[in-house]
Design a protein around this motif. Sequence first.
Motif, short mmCIF file in Angstrom:
data_model
loop_
_atom_site.label_atom_id
_atom_site.label_comp_id
_atom_site.label_asym_id
_atom_site.label_seq_id
_atom_site.Cartn_x
_atom_site.Cartn_y
_atom_site.Cartn_z
N ARG A 209 0.82 -0.98 -0.10
CA ARG A 209 -0.11 0.08 -0.38
C ARG A 209 1.21 1.50 -0.05
N ASP A 281 -0.59 -1.90 -6.17
CA ASP A 281 -1.80 -1.57 -6.32
C ASP A 281 -2.53 -2.94 -6.48
N GLU A 282 -2.33 -3.88 -7.15
CA GLU A 282 -2.78 -5.03 -7.33
C GLU A 282 -3.03 -6.32 -6.46
N HIS A 285 -5.00 -5.62 -3.93
CA HIS A 285 -6.17 -6.24 -4.09
C HIS A 285 -5.79 -7.44 -3.73
N THR A 286 -5.15 -8.13 -4.96
CA THR A 286 -5.06 -9.70 -4.72
C THR A 286 -4.81 -10.30 -3.07
N LEU A 288 -6.06 -8.72 -0.81
CA LEU A 288 -7.71 -8.79 0.57
C LEU A 288 -8.44 -10.18 -0.94
N ARG A 289 -8.03 -10.49 -1.55
CA ARG A 289 -8.85 -11.79 -2.00
C ARG A 289 -8.79 -12.78 -1.13
N SER A 303 -10.72 -3.82 2.85
CA SER A 303 -10.60 -3.33 1.70
C SER A 303 -11.91 -2.26 0.96
N ALA A 307 -10.18 1.55 -0.60
CA ALA A 307 -11.46 1.97 -1.53
C ALA A 307 -11.56 3.45 -1.47
N ALA A 311 -8.22 3.97 -3.89
CA ALA A 311 -8.12 4.22 -4.83
C ALA A 311 -8.08 5.69 -5.47
#
Length: 438
Positions: A209, A281-282, A285-286, A288-289, A303, A307, A311
């Motif tokens: 981040r 950034d990707e 998000h990965t 977090l998923r 998340s 966002a 974001a």
Amino acid sequence: MSAEVIIGDKRLEPHRLRAAILGEVHARPFRALATPARVLHFAFDTVGEQAVEDRRALSALCVRRGIAPPRPTDKHFHITFGGTGLRWEQHSEFTTYTLELPGDPALSPFHPTASSLATPMTLVAQPGPVLVAIDMQLMADRPDRLAIERHFNRPSLAVAENSDGTAVYGTDFLPDPDGFVRILVLDRGLGDERAGALVQRLLELETYRTLALLGLPKAQELAPSINRIERRLAELTNELQQTSSLADNNRLLDELTALAAELEAGAAGSLFRFGASRAYDEIVHTRLRIIGERKVGGLPTWSSFLARRMAPAIRTCTATEERQANLSRKLARAAQLLRTRVDVEVERQNRDLLRSMNARTRMQLRLQATVEGLSVAAISYYVVGLFGYLVKGAHDAGWPVDPTIATAVFVPVVVLAIWWIVRRIRNRHIGKEHEHEV
């Protein structure tokens, strides 16, 4: 790890990159972590020689303590001294150090302070500017424990539980008085392996981040220059409609070229930073998923918090990169239009110049024809004069020749002969010139 494939007594020759590819899958593995534990995580900017010096300093520390140092190809390394584990990882533009310390269930969260526990980091010289400093507390969840939100700033608090509810974790993403971002993880039955995996993912979330947001200052730095180039391009486009002279077009083309060079310099300098921000950034998000967040009460998850807060910064970087690309295309089109106008104007001037040269050539041809006639007359005069001396000599020698009549008869013959010779020489030269032109 062996990259060879053995079939019976035969060994198949491996591809030179097979070992690296196989090893990449197992790079930076999770380490089991017993609850309670305290984890201090640092990320340093190490580009170029800084990474080399950092590896050398770590190797020297290992040698002093009688531990085998990391191999030149190692990207991660773990050593233990006393009750503290030290995990080292080297990435493309940063290096991380993670201290794993046993926790005390009798102590309150984040006591003692992280700065008092991070003294092992002084054993190695700081490898570069610090980007990330995290103080993570892993504790067993008990009914009498203080609520997680009491340890953080409520407006910035983000809390979530993992996919099966075996852990709750929270942070406010704010540095404490010592500069550490605090993360509290409450274990509700994770087990050592899953605790280690969750801790590492949360550390990576905060690390990536921070790295993703490095593109925002670069975008803000480039914004005034991009705005000025956009305004000037609009002004130059209006001037383009009102100018037609070659000098004005050349002036506008020079200014457009200078603007394009300035824009491309900024784009080249930000290309890696914006690309890295998208990649980081990707990864965020990965992660977090993979964790599979679930809400806890009415508190925002990581998340949802990211966002709202992260974001927009990533969109700013993306928008800046798109503005650079669009502006570059517009500058290229305007410059191409101006070059076309300059080329047309130059061709018009060349046409006028050729027309003037043709006129001068025709005049030269007329002068040449005049000179040619004079040349025929002059040469004929000299030839006739010589012939006159010849016939006079013959007459004086007793030949039956009248010098006057003989000279008069010889004049037209000489004039025609010399005119024919001169014309033939000229035609021959003109013919050769045509052959060379073809």
